[in-house]
Enzyme design. Sequence first.
Site, mmCIF file in Angstrom:
data_model
loop_
_atom_site.group_PDB
_atom_site.id
_atom_site.type_symbol
_atom_site.label_atom_id
_atom_site.label_comp_id
_atom_site.label_asym_id
_atom_site.label_seq_id
_atom_site.Cartn_x
_atom_site.Cartn_y
_atom_site.Cartn_z
ATOM 1 N N HIS A 96 0.826 -1.204 0.000
ATOM 2 C CA HIS A 96 0.000 0.000 0.000
ATOM 3 C C HIS A 96 0.863 1.257 0.000
ATOM 4 C CE1 HIS A 96 1.079 -0.493 4.221
ATOM 5 N NE2 HIS A 96 0.770 0.781 4.421
ATOM 6 N N ASP A 98 0.393 5.075 1.743
ATOM 7 C CA ASP A 98 -0.380 5.558 2.881
ATOM 8 C C ASP A 98 -1.532 6.473 2.463
ATOM 9 O OD1 ASP A 98 1.188 4.223 4.739
ATOM 10 O OD2 ASP A 98 2.620 5.874 4.903
ATOM 11 N N ARG A 247 4.812 6.822 13.826
ATOM 12 C CA ARG A 247 4.993 7.462 12.526
ATOM 13 C C ARG A 247 4.379 8.847 12.541
ATOM 14 N NH1 ARG A 247 1.596 4.753 8.024
ATOM 15 N NH2 ARG A 247 0.189 6.497 8.353
#
Length: 291
Positions: A96, A98, A247
């Site tokens: 993926h 994000d 993150r």
Amino acid sequence: MKNWDINRLSGALGAEVQGIDLATVSSNDIAEIRRLLAEHMVLFFPQQNLSVEDHVALGRHFGELEGHPNLKNPYLDHPEVFELAASNGGVADEWHTDLTFQEQPSLMSILNMVKCPATGGDTMWTNLCAAFDALSPPIQELCAGLTALHDALPHNHPEQMAIHPVVRIHPETGRKALYVNEHFTRRIVEMNAPESAALLDFLTGWVQNPRFTVRYRWSEGAIGIWDNRCTQHYVLNDFSEERVIQRVTVVGDQPTGEGARWPAWLNDDRRSAISRHDRQLALFLKSRNRD
């Protein structure tokens, strides 16, 4: 540039950088990191051991930060930090980019490896520009004229949708990147459902070819920075110990391409059993027309 040691990690993308303290970066350091990121797409900085405050401060050098719109942090309470822990289902083991279900998907991500298993839990990235360049010219031309519907179904929010070009043009390098992924991309807008499924199956598998990828073995305290406009990533779910990442995500820009060459495909002539495959796209386009 100061005495940085920069080592390429694969032929496709990725470099490890040593000799810099990310907690005390200057404006010149940030400019050099930007330059390196444009060249390598994903950068790794081992043995940084940043505090949450230093991590957030680093992210702010690159732009406005955003939290995750759908997922809650298991341990940390901070609006600008997104946390994943393996014991809480936090293993992103599907390719993926994000947040592509947003109108402005995240521009870049900066990950702090807080806790990692002794073995396993590596992350892989793929170079979406190299993947596009390796396609034959007829497929390149076809894809450049298409758009795709993305949604947040993996987060149990299928109503969160956006349409982006299948081939995105990077605003800084000008390179073209295949901008579809197996996690969030649902439908080619200009094709009927069976055609869309066939093409998406090919493209999402194509970007996973090992020649476009790099694999990184984490150590605690390492920082990873990647450009979401030209990469996808994938976590190897091959470990048993706890793995915790934090993150920060830089607010994105609007993906641009060459523009759709055909109208959206909707089976409007007669409702039938197969029409259900067009329902999500039809409802989204209808909602956009109301807006």
